[in-house]
Design an enzyme around this catalytic site. Structure first.
Site, PDB file in Angstrom:
ATOM      1  N   HIS A  66      43.319  -9.001 -91.376  1.00  0.00           N
ATOM      2  CA  HIS A  66      42.645  -9.441 -90.155  1.00  0.00           C
ATOM      3  C   HIS A  66      42.317 -10.924 -90.141  1.00  0.00           C
ATOM      4  CE1 HIS A  66      39.100  -9.152 -92.722  1.00  0.00           C
ATOM      5  NE2 HIS A  66      38.487  -9.902 -91.839  1.00  0.00           N
TER       6      HIS A  66
HETATM    7  C1  UD1 Z   1      34.759 -11.116 -88.512  1.00  0.00           C
HETATM    8  C2  UD1 Z   1      34.331 -12.130 -89.554  1.00  0.00           C
HETATM    9  C3  UD1 Z   1      35.078 -11.870 -90.856  1.00  0.00           C
HETATM   10  C4  UD1 Z   1      34.912 -10.439 -91.287  1.00  0.00           C
HETATM   11  C5  UD1 Z   1      35.353  -9.516 -90.157  1.00  0.00           C
HETATM   12  C6  UD1 Z   1      35.184  -8.075 -90.515  1.00  0.00           C
HETATM   13  C7  UD1 Z   1      33.748 -14.352 -88.661  1.00  0.00           C
HETATM   14  C8  UD1 Z   1      34.163 -15.761 -88.620  1.00  0.00           C
HETATM   15  N1  UD1 Z   1      34.651 -13.505 -89.154  1.00  0.00           N
HETATM   16  O1  UD1 Z   1      36.131 -11.331 -88.236  1.00  0.00           O
HETATM   17  O2  UD1 Z   1      34.554 -12.703 -91.862  1.00  0.00           O
HETATM   18  O3  UD1 Z   1      35.691 -10.207 -92.432  1.00  0.00           O
HETATM   19  O4  UD1 Z   1      34.549  -9.818 -89.003  1.00  0.00           O
HETATM   20  O5  UD1 Z   1      35.847  -7.258 -89.596  1.00  0.00           O
HETATM   21  O6  UD1 Z   1      32.652 -14.027 -88.287  1.00  0.00           O
HETATM   22  N2  UD1 Z   1      37.297  -7.606 -81.485  1.00  0.00           N
HETATM   23  C9  UD1 Z   1      37.324  -6.397 -80.850  1.00  0.00           C
HETATM   24  N3  UD1 Z   1      36.245  -5.567 -80.957  1.00  0.00           N
HETATM   25  C10 UD1 Z   1      35.138  -5.920 -81.654  1.00  0.00           C
HETATM   26  C11 UD1 Z   1      35.106  -7.172 -82.293  1.00  0.00           C
HETATM   27  C12 UD1 Z   1      36.193  -7.991 -82.210  1.00  0.00           C
HETATM   28  O7  UD1 Z   1      38.297  -6.041 -80.208  1.00  0.00           O
HETATM   29  O8  UD1 Z   1      34.205  -5.121 -81.713  1.00  0.00           O
HETATM   30  C13 UD1 Z   1      38.470  -8.479 -81.424  1.00  0.00           C
HETATM   31  C14 UD1 Z   1      38.396  -9.511 -80.347  1.00  0.00           C
HETATM   32  O9  UD1 Z   1      39.667  -9.696 -79.837  1.00  0.00           O
HETATM   33  C15 UD1 Z   1      37.979 -10.758 -81.095  1.00  0.00           C
HETATM   34  C16 UD1 Z   1      38.645 -10.552 -82.437  1.00  0.00           C
HETATM   35  O10 UD1 Z   1      38.612  -9.137 -82.652  1.00  0.00           O
HETATM   36  O11 UD1 Z   1      38.371 -11.917 -80.464  1.00  0.00           O
HETATM   37  C17 UD1 Z   1      37.978 -11.216 -83.567  1.00  0.00           C
HETATM   38  O12 UD1 Z   1      36.612 -10.816 -83.683  1.00  0.00           O
HETATM   39  P1  UD1 Z   1      35.551 -11.777 -84.415  1.00  0.00           P
HETATM   40  O13 UD1 Z   1      34.217 -11.119 -84.444  1.00  0.00           O
HETATM   41  O14 UD1 Z   1      35.624 -13.148 -83.861  1.00  0.00           O
HETATM   42  O15 UD1 Z   1      36.094 -11.897 -85.895  1.00  0.00           O
HETATM   43  P2  UD1 Z   1      36.771 -10.851 -86.880  1.00  0.00           P
HETATM   44  O16 UD1 Z   1      38.216 -11.178 -86.972  1.00  0.00           O
HETATM   45  O17 UD1 Z   1      36.380  -9.448 -86.587  1.00  0.00           O
END
Ligand code: UD1
Length: 381
Positions: A217
């Protein structure tokens, strides 16, 4: 958990637990339970809403017996600056309203940094769980979050010895650092029996010990189309030699779908499943023949379970999993992924110091001493 009045005849300090994303919940749950047992804190939980999907949030909270958040900020996804800013603004309102005695943040996600910053600017003490981890790689958003959060923290709770050296190098006073161990392993130990009963491998037609569990991820791996395609190619190759199960993070699913690679993986027999809850994920790890991942927490859980973990990154902020655990670095070449095989040797128990299932009690002792005992002595003086 009860939340009695913040002021009253018998004063208790108020602690806010700030959580936002999947790994935060796993690290924080045992601390909330441990503090609850002492009855010495008025505890409040703020969920920023960084993770909002049921699979990344609600299901995991339920598996961990996590208390319902007192506040939900609903910030959702966004660019790093935008997401951090939304948490900062929303959390500040709560701090102004509640005026807690301490804010506890965990790990290295954007919510961790934003909540620490809001508290720091209001001169509310911050305690940081999992302080001092360093990959040395500032292209990772998490590394920036770690360094800055530690600079703002009043109490730094570390899970492995090298964290202290990292913090001292950055000018942090040793007296504020407490080596308590790993609360993520407390959650693991507590849930292991229930996870074992789940036998989640059976849901996906897999045999224990014979499959490879895969997760990816990190933006560095999944946001670059060329790199993601190379990873997919390697997984297709790997699936020729062993069954592969791949719980796909929402970010990764979007990128794979854009490239048409989800269908390619599925055609090759890779089981591309939705993210699973905490118990099911531990269950899949327990029975895996090998794990391939770019996650931080999985390096730790796999080590505690004794399952070989192959980390597809050029560096790790968790070197103790290399020296005392089952983690090996695959480096940066996607072709290495295709060479992984189920180990066939079964779990190898590893003993990492203070990863013993009791770290949260030590955290509780530190917080009690720092924010309950000393403050009430000061107040009485
Ligand atoms: C975040 C953390 C990472 C951690 C990971 C665990 C940061 C910088 N990164 O990454 O360190 O290892 O969580 O999973 O904080 N999205 C959804 N549903 C959700 C949340 C996110 O669809 O409930 C999608 C969205 O498209 C979003 C993308 O995932 O843009 C990324 O989500 P984000 O919270 O920015 O970071 P993670 O990649 O989940």
């Amino acid at each position: 958990m009860t939340h009695p009045a913040i002021t009253g005849p018998s004063w208790r300090p108020t602690i806010i637990h700030a959580v936002g994303a999947r790994p935060n919940f796993v690290k924080m749950a045992p601390v909330i339970h441990a503090l609850d047992r002492t009855g010495e804190f008025n505890q409040l939980v703020v969920h920023t809403g960084q993770h909002y999907d049921a699979k990344l949030s609600d299901d995991i909270l339920a598996d961990l017996d996590f208390p319902s958040p007192d506040y939900f900020l609903g910030v959702g996804s966004g660019q790093h600056g935008e997401q951090t800013a939304k948490v900062l603004a929303a959390f500040e309102h709560i701090l102004l309203d509640v005026r807690p005695d301490v804010v506890l943040v965990a790990g290295d996600v954007n919510s961790t940094l934003a909540c620490a910053l809001a508290a720091f600017k209001l001169q509310i003490p911050v305690a940081h769980l999992e302080a001092g981890l360093r990959s040395g790689d500032r292209s990772m958003p998490e590394e920036i979050n770690r360094v800055l959060t530690d600079q703002m923290s009043d109490v730094l709770l570390t899970h492995s010895p090298e964290a202290l050296d990292n913090l001292i190098k950055e000018g942090i006073d040793e007296d504020r650092v407490y080596y308590v161990g790993n609360t993520m392993i407390d959650s693991l130990r507590r849930c292991e029996p229930r996870a074992r009963e789940r036998a989640a491998f059976g849901d996906h037609g897999l045999a224990p010990g014979a499959y490879v569990l895969v997760t990816f991820h990190r933006p560095g791996n999944v946001d670059d189309p060329l790199r993601l395609t190379q990873i997919v190619q390697a997984l297709v190759e790997l699936a020729r030699h062993a069954p592969v199960v791949f719980p796909v993070h929402p970010r990764t699913r979007v990128r794979l779908a854009e490239l048409g690679d989800l269908a390619r993986l599925e055609a090759a027999g890779v089981r591309c499943i939705e993210p699973v809850g905490y118990l099911d994920f531990i269950s899949l790890q327990q029975s895996a023949g090998a794990i391939v991942t770019d996650s931080g927490g999985i390096q730790e859980e796999a080590s505690a379970l004794g399952i070989r973990c192959h980390t597809f990154r050029p560096n790790t902020e968790r070197p103790v999993t290399l020296t005392h655990g089952t983690n090996v670095m695959l480096g940066d070449d996607p072709a290495e992924i295709a060479r992984v095989r189920p180990s066939g040797w079964g779990p190898v128990p590893c003993a990492i110091p203070l990863w013993d299932g009791h770290a949260a009690d030590r955290v509780s002792d530190v917080l009690l001493k720092a924010y309950a005992v000393e403050r009430s002595v000061e107040a009485a003086a």
